[in-house]
Write an enzyme that holds these catalytic residues in place. Structure first.
Site, mmCIF file in Angstrom:
data_model
loop_
_atom_site.group_PDB
_atom_site.id
_atom_site.type_symbol
_atom_site.label_atom_id
_atom_site.label_comp_id
_atom_site.label_asym_id
_atom_site.label_seq_id
_atom_site.Cartn_x
_atom_site.Cartn_y
_atom_site.Cartn_z
ATOM 1 N N ASP A 159 0.697 -1.316 -0.160
ATOM 2 C CA ASP A 159 0.225 0.151 -0.078
ATOM 3 C C ASP A 159 1.082 1.310 0.097
ATOM 4 O OD1 ASP A 159 -2.730 0.631 -0.100
ATOM 5 O OD2 ASP A 159 -2.947 0.959 1.560
ATOM 6 N N ASP A 205 -9.821 -2.191 2.491
ATOM 7 C CA ASP A 205 -8.657 -1.779 3.185
ATOM 8 C C ASP A 205 -10.024 -1.814 4.953
ATOM 9 O OD1 ASP A 205 -6.513 -0.413 2.287
ATOM 10 O OD2 ASP A 205 -7.505 1.421 1.370
#
Length: 334
Positions: A159, A205
């Site tokens: 990420d 997420d």
């Protein structure tokens, strides 16, 4: 609860591969948007997620809707059967059982689907996104805490790299007109339901930390102490990490990789609790079995969810499009 199929279990080997597969998928989507017309791609994706979203939302609201049906509701059973061959060589291709209540849930979900298809409204997008997330957390299981740390650690690096190192993640997220993210209107007070300035949170997420938090809930139950200390700790840690993400995003006015803040919080807080209680050994030696918790409604087919919002589209096709079957099926490859 009567389904013979077990949840998809992520092993340490799968967890180690996860960031690599997600990176390849993300980069592939980025190149796809650069080469082909974004308008036609999103038209195709809209139709695709229209079908997936209806099925996912129908599965999600079904347990809740059952409470609203009266006892004398004429609930008829149906079966959709499609076979190949004849005699002893006959093989079931489709064996899908449903009832009238399922049809009602499907009709209600179709209304949301048409709303999303015609308007792309942020509420319809979020309803589909939440349905994907809830079912993804339920059907993806980590086998132990070590695997969870490998998965979260790998996606932490993934990420950070794709958000800060390149513009790939942000470009794909903004170009992808599909419910693979939750959107939060920043001009809600000014424009009401017609708001058009959004902050985004990718479903990865939600799902990835979510399956780790679910593992800690099963660990709490295995301790047989009638407390959910690790679950509540990790749940609060997730809220803290998400709040910190939003705060930093507003301070620096730049997209933030949510896992940069969620991973340390979701791993660190429960670990501190384990150190304080002297249960570190028990925490890391716990092996989660695939038992179905008594209070957990079971769904049968839902897609394997990758760690990135962008890779969710490809992974969904593997399971949700398959009908329910009676017989046991081997888990799909991650």
């Amino acid at each position: 609860q009567n389904s013979s199929e077990m949840p998809e279990t992520i092993t340490s080997r799968d967890a180690a591969r996860f960031p690599i597969v997600a990176s390849c998928t993300l980069l592939g989507l980025y190149l796809f948007f650069k080469i082909f017309s974004q308008e036609y791609i999103n038209l195709l994706l809209s139709m695709y997620f229209f079908v997936l979203g209806i099925l996912a939302l129908s599965h999600t609201i079904s347990p809740m809707m059952n409470r609203f049906f009266p006892a004398n509701f004429p609930n008829k059973q149906y079966q959709l059967l499609f076979t190949q061959g004849s005699g002893e060589s006959k093989e079931e291709i489709v064996n899908y059982e449903f009832d009238t209540k399922d049809l009602v849930c499907l009709a209600l979900s179709s209304v949301v689907g048409v709303w999303y298809l015609l308007r792309k409204h942020w509420i319809a997008n979020n309803l589909f996104g939440l349905a994907f997330s809830l079912n993804g957390v339920e059907l993806l299981h980590l086998n132990n805490v070590s695997t969870g740390c490998i998965l979260l650690g790998g996606l932490f690096i993934y990420d950070v790299f794709w958000v800060f190192g390149t513009n790939v993640m942000v470009t794909v997220a903004k170009s992808f007109e599909a419910p693979i993210k939750l959107v939060f209107p920043q001009d809600l007070l000014e424009k009401g339901l017609e708001a058009d300035n959004f902050a985004m949170l990718g479903l990865g997420d939600i799902v990835i930390p979510g399956i780790f938090i679910a593992l800690l809930l099963r660990f709490d139950i295995s301790l047989k102490k009638n407390t959910h200390t690790y679950f509540y700790t990790s749940f609060v840690a997730y809220i803290f990490g998400l709040g910190l993400t939003i705060f930093i995003m507003h301070i620096f006015k730049h997209a933030q990789p949510a896992l940069l803040y969620l991973v340390p919080a979701c791993i660190g807080f429960p670990l501190l609790v384990a150190l304080a209680k002297g249960e570190v050994t028990e925490l890391f030696s716990y092996e989660s079995s695939a038992e179905i918790l008594p209070h957990t409604p079971r769904l049968t087919h839902f897609p394997t969810v990758s760690g990135s919002p962008a890779s969710l589209a490809d992974s969904m096709q593997q399971k949700l499009s398959c009908p329910r079957r009676r017989r046991q099926q081997s888990p799909s490859a991650l």
